[in-house]
Every structure is written in structure tokens, then in C-alpha cells.
Design an enzyme around this catalytic site. Structure first.
Site, PDB file in Angstrom:
ATOM      1  CG  HIS A  76      46.158  -5.691  21.362  1.00  0.00           C
ATOM      2  ND1 HIS A  76      46.642  -7.048  21.069  1.00  0.00           N
ATOM      3  CD2 HIS A  76      45.466  -5.199  20.450  1.00  0.00           C
ATOM      4  CE1 HIS A  76      46.785  -6.524  19.448  1.00  0.00           C
ATOM      5  NE2 HIS A  76      45.765  -4.903  19.569  1.00  0.00           N
ATOM      6  CG  ASP A 106      48.392  -9.632  21.115  1.00  0.00           C
ATOM      7  OD1 ASP A 106      47.363  -9.559  22.089  1.00  0.00           O
ATOM      8  OD2 ASP A 106      48.831  -8.510  20.843  1.00  0.00           O
ATOM      9  CB  SER A 146      44.908  -5.931  16.073  1.00  0.00           C
ATOM     10  OG  SER A 146      45.371  -5.407  16.875  1.00  0.00           O
TER      11      SER A 146
END
Length: 573
Positions: free
Chosen positions: A154, A185, A263
Site C-alpha cells: 500500500h 501487503d 509502513s
């Protein structure tokens, strides 16, 4: 937890009951765009019980984050521990020497953490012939063997350009995307400039940690430009709902702070080995410091899949929905013996390989010789059980697995070729632009979760038409290439007077023939030689247009709205 949702974290603000993907922190000039509500990714698991039970992270007590200790093992008392030597005797080495070694490995591993800069250009699902305004974001990543970098999928979703920067460097290097694993992911990058790799040591992966093991999350979260370190412990290991991929895979829950920008950053153990990738966190008014990490089994599956196939092929899944068999009367009625355990098949995806051998009401007793309990769990580690979907996710697409079932009191064994699951309304377009077809001002498109989010906002689960939501949650495709085609909107013109209010209504048939996907609809309309174009829509609506007039009017409508083509590129091939 009060129904906490998970959502994307390239946002400036998060709703009180949400689970954030700890995605890229936007630069100051673009923070309003990068964290806008349009980037929110609310994906709820299906209401029905499928391969894995829908598990929700529970509330945790508030835990304060601690700074990373500078010497995790060292001790001023210079305690000694035995060490084997080549001649078989034992030698003693000071414990603070071990601490210095571990600290040095931790520093080396930290130098492998990079900052990822991405420019995103998202599709415009409401106006599929164009894209939205681009925006920038930043996130984290780390170097692995083979001159490759791992980050979150993402973090580079809908990328236009990706750049990376090393710790302490002032140079950004252009990165190339090698693979994007939507379900897990994870994304894999590389840098073609050899200067980037000079003096960089890749991280080593460690084993799956145990409960209460210490972890240190390293990355570049919002709040500053330099590297950030937070530490905590592993508080839970179970099957988690991955927000970005809308799948359920093994995950770690930790109490280290994970914020926007973390992230893709690694989580290290006390030895300096990577045990996971930070990817999402829980945001709720009653909880604090609940973060989630992609563990090494999922990471290694992604890496081996890429190395084996030269591309990412996905995680396999059994195309079934199942029911627990915890009720004793239910087990007796299904012909199960007292020593037999398993789960009952409710429905089977007609497009899945399992449909050829399994039947509804079969009792799945084991998967690859691992017995399944009545609640759908299997043994995991000492004192732990986990959903049996974990066994499926450890295999690769195309592998053959053995499923033992109980059918009418008889035990049968079937060899099943594992495949990825296809939904009637997909959770992702996987980087492809949306498909569309226009005739007489009617804009036809296909429904996906991003489409619903674009049309109805982050609360599409409540705002979208009930019939679309019902198909999203409960319908299974009957054909491999089946799509849900809708009239997205009507571009007003003289020819479509009276049809202006038709919005997001499913197209069931054209001139009496069922519509199975958008390409078949476009083909039928383009080749139609009948006097009228007749579309049968949901709610018993019909649209009738004169064929020749409709096709002539299409050109003028395209010109009026500056639309380059009446159909998307994928429909032309």
C-alpha cells in the site's frame, strides 16, 4: 472492541473506530492530499464464515513504548558464559562482549532501513477515462539479499515514481518495482544504480518470535525526518485480517508504537534479525499502542514465490465457506463418530478447483494430514492453536494438497490443486485502470471495492445500494470471467431523455442475452444490427434506444465531455 474497522493510513485523520494501515507520511506540501479521506481503505471481511474465521483484534491495556536499549545484552558486571571451541572444550567469554556484538549487529541492521518516497496517481473510478490529481507520500523499507528492498504494497499503490534514500544520505535513488503482493501487503523494489548498494549490508531474517519476545520497530514515521525506533513485545500471534489485501493471513500483534510512515519498516528481535514488517495499527478510543506486523513465514512465502515464478502469484485459498461443528447434536446428525472432528462445508465456489471433488455438507477432517478441530483450528505451537487457513496459506498456488472428508459416514481423500480465490466484486484492481464502455451517454463499468469507495465514500458499507452490498458479501461468481456490470451514470443528451436518474444499477441482459462481463456487453452492442438496443436492468427497469441514432450520438457526447475513447483499452483487444 466495538466493531473496530481497519483502514488505510495515508490519512491525516482517522476515525475513532478503525484499524490503520501505517502507510506513508506525506510531505508537508502534500499532507492534506496524502492523508485525505479519499485514500481511506475500509474493508470488512465477509459476514459469512469462510476459510478462516473472521477474527477481530481485541482491546489491550495501555502500554507505554520504551526507547531501544543501546546495549540489549551487555552487563557492567562482566558475567561470563560458556562457548564451544573447535577442540570440544568450553571457553568463557564476557557477557558484555556478547552485548557489544548484538549492538553492533543492531546498528548494521538499522543502516539497512531506507526511506521510500512515492508519487501516487490513483484511478478515477467515477470518471474512468481519467486519473485523479497526483500526491506524494513517504514510508519505510529495508534492504534484503540480492540487491532488493522490501516495503508495503500500500506504500507504492498506484505508483508513478518511487525513490529511496539511505539512512544519513542526502541522495534519493530511483527505484524499480519488481513485484507487488496485494494480499500480503508486501512490495519488492530494486535500485539499478550500483552506487546505492555500496557499503549496504542486507538484513537477516529470524524465526517466528514467541509471545512476550522483545521487538524493535525501525522506520521513518510522521513527526520527523530522521530514523525512529520504538520497542515493545509480541502480545498475540494469530490469523489477522489484512486491510489492504482484504485477506486473512498470519500476523503478529505488538505493543510498540506504529504510526503513519512506519509502513514497510522492519521489526527486529534482540539479535538484530528481522522478524516482521510493520503494516497496520489499531486506532480506537479505548486502546493504545496496538500495532501489527507481517511475520517472517508470510514474508518468506512472498520472496520464494517471486524467486520460483519470476512474479508474484498470490496466496492460495480454499474456495469454500464452512461451519463449525461444536454442537454435539449436529455432529451426530452428520454421522460423525465421537473421535472425529472437523468442519462442515456450507458452500463451494463454482469456479474453484475444489468444486470438482468436494460437495456441500462434506465434513473436512484434515488438511495435508493435519487434523482439524470442530472450531476450525489446528495445533500451532506449544499451548497455541490457529485457524486451519494457515496451513493453506503456507502452500503455493498450483500445489497439490490432500483433503480428508467425511461424506455420508464414509471417509474419502481428495487431491486438490490449490488456486487463488476470485470474487465477483474484487477487493482490488491490482494496478489496472478501471474498464468502461460508453454508448449514447450511458457509462457502463464494473463494480469493485475501490469503485464503491469512490462512489459512496469510506462508509460505502452503509451508503451503497443494498443489492450491491449483498453481492459483495455473499455472491460467488458462476463463471471464471464473470463481472458485475452497472450503469455508472448517464451523460445527459437528447437521446437519453428520461434515463438521467439511472445510477449504479446492474445490467442483467442485452437484447435478451445475459451479460456476463463488460467485454461481452461492449461486443454485443458494437455488433448489434437490430433496430433497438434494449438493456434489462436491476429492479425490472429497461432502457430502449434506437441503434443507429444511439451510435451516432455517442461521438458527439464523447466530444462534449472530452472523452478520448468510447471504451477502455482492455476492451479493444
Amino acid at each position: 472492541m466495538g466493531g473496530a474497522k481497519r483502514k488505510r493510513s495515508r490519512k491525516k485523520k482517522s476515525s475513532p473506530k478503525s484499524l490503520d494501515l501505517t502507510s506513508a507520511a506525506a510531505s508537508a506540501s502534500t499532507i492534506e492530499e496524502a492523508f485525505s479521506g479519499g485514500n481511506a481503505d475500509h474493508i470488512e471481511p465477509p459476514a459469512s464464515t469462510s476459510v478462516a474465521e473472521n477474527r477481530r483484534p481485541k482491546k489491550r491495556s495501555k502500554l507505554a513504548c520504551k526507547p531501544e536499549p543501546s546495549s540489549p545484552v551487555g552487563s557492567p558486571s562482566r558475567r561470563a558464559v560458556p562457548r564451544p571451541v573447535e577442540n570440544g572444550d568450553l571457553a568463557l567469554i564476557p557477557c558484555d562482549s556478547i552485548g557489544q556484538t548484538v549492538a553492533a549487529r543492531a546498528v548494521t541492521a538499522m543502516d539497512a532501513v531506507v526511506k521510500v518516497f512515492c508519487v501516487h496517481t490513483e484511478p478515477n473510478f467515477s470518471l474512468p477515462w481519467q486519473r485523479k490529481r497526483q500526491y506524494s507520500s513517504s514510508s519505510s523499507g529495508f534492504v534484503i539479499k540480492g540487491k532488493r528492498i522490501l516495503t508495503n504494497a500500500h506504500s507504492v499503490e498506484h505508483y508513478t515514481q518511487v525513490k529511496v534514500k539511505q539512512r544519513g544520505s542526502d541522495t534519493k535513488y530511483l527505484a524499480k518495482i519488481l513485484a507487488i503482493g496485494t494480499e500480503c501487503d508486501i512490495a519488492m523494489l530494486t535500485v539499478e544504480d550500483n552506487e546505492f548498494w555500496e557499503g549496504v549490508s542486507p538484513v537477516d531474517f529470524g524465526d517466528l518470535p514467541a509471545l512476550q519476545d522483545a521487538v524493535t520497530v525501525v522506520g521513518y514515521p510522521i513527526g520527523g525526518d530522521t530514523i525512529s525506533v520504538t520497542s515493545g513485545v509480541v502480545s498475540r500471534i494469530e490469523i489477522l485480517s489484512y486491510v489492504h489485501g482484504s485477506t486473512e493471513l498470519l500476523g503478529l500483534q505488538i505493543d510498540a508504537a506504529i504510526n503513519s510512515g512506519n509502513s514497510g519498516g522492519p521489526a527486529f528481535n534482540e539479535k538484530g534479525n528481522c522478524v516482521g514488517i510493520a503494516f497496520q495499527s489499531l486506532k480506537h478510543e479505548d486502546v493504545e499502542n496496538i500495532g501489527y506486523v507481517i511475520p517472517t513465514p508470510v514474508i518468506m512465502h512472498f520472496i520464494h514465490d517471486y524467486e520460483k515464478n519470476g512474479a508474484y502469484s498470490g496466496f492460495p485459498i480454499l474456495g469454500i465457506e464452512w461451519q463449525k461443528m461444536e454442537n454435539p447434536d449436529l455432529r451426530i446428525a452428520m454421522g460423525m463418530k465421537t473421535d472425529q472432528k472437523g468442519v462442515r462445508i456450507r458452500r463451494i465456489d463454482p469456479t474453484s478447483p475444489e468444486n470438482a471433488v468436494l460437495k456441500p455438507s462434506d465434513i473436512i477432517l484434515s488438511f495435508d494430514s493435519v487434523d482439524i478441530a470442530n472450531d476450525g483450528t489446528v495445533p500451532f505451537r506449544h499451548g497455541e492453536r490457529i485457524g486451519f487457513s494457515y496451513l493453506v496459506s503456507q502452500r503455493y498456488t498450483g500445489d497439490i494438497s490432500v483433503i480428508k472428508v467425511l461424506r455420508k459416514s464414509k471417509i474419502l481423500n481428495f487431491d486438490v490443486k490449490l488456486a487463488s480465490h476470485k470474487r465477483l466484486i474484487p477487493s482490488h484492481n491490482k494496478g489496472r485502470p478501471p474498464s468502461y464502455y460508453i454508448v449514447a451517454g450511458f457509462v457502463f463499468s464494473t463494480v469493485s471495492v475501490p469503485y464503491l469507495r469512490s462512489e459512496y465514500g469510506k462508509d460505502y458499507e452503509y451508503e451503497a445500494p443494498v443489492k450491491l452490498l449483498d453481492k459483495l458479501l455473499h455472491y460467488m461468481p458462476q463463471l471464471p470471467d464473470e463481472q458485475l456490470v452497472v450503469v455508472s451514470q448517464v451523460l445527459v443528451a437528447d437521446i437519453n431523455i428520461g434515463y438521467e436518474d439511472i445510477v449504479n444499477t446492474q445490467v442483467l441482459a442485452f437484447n435478451g442475452k445475459p451479460v456476463k462481463n463488460l467485454k461481452s456487453l461492449a461486443s454485443m452492442v458494437e455488433s448489434c444490427e437490430e433496430e433497438f438496443l434494449k438493456f434489462d436492468l436491476e429492479y425490472q427497469q429497461i432502457v430502449v434506444l434506437r441503434t443507429q441514432v444511439a451510435k451516432e450520438a455517442t461521438l458527439d457526447i464523447l466530444k462534449t465531455h472530452c472523452i478520448p475513447s468510447a471504451m477502455s483499452e482492455d476492451l479493444k483487444t
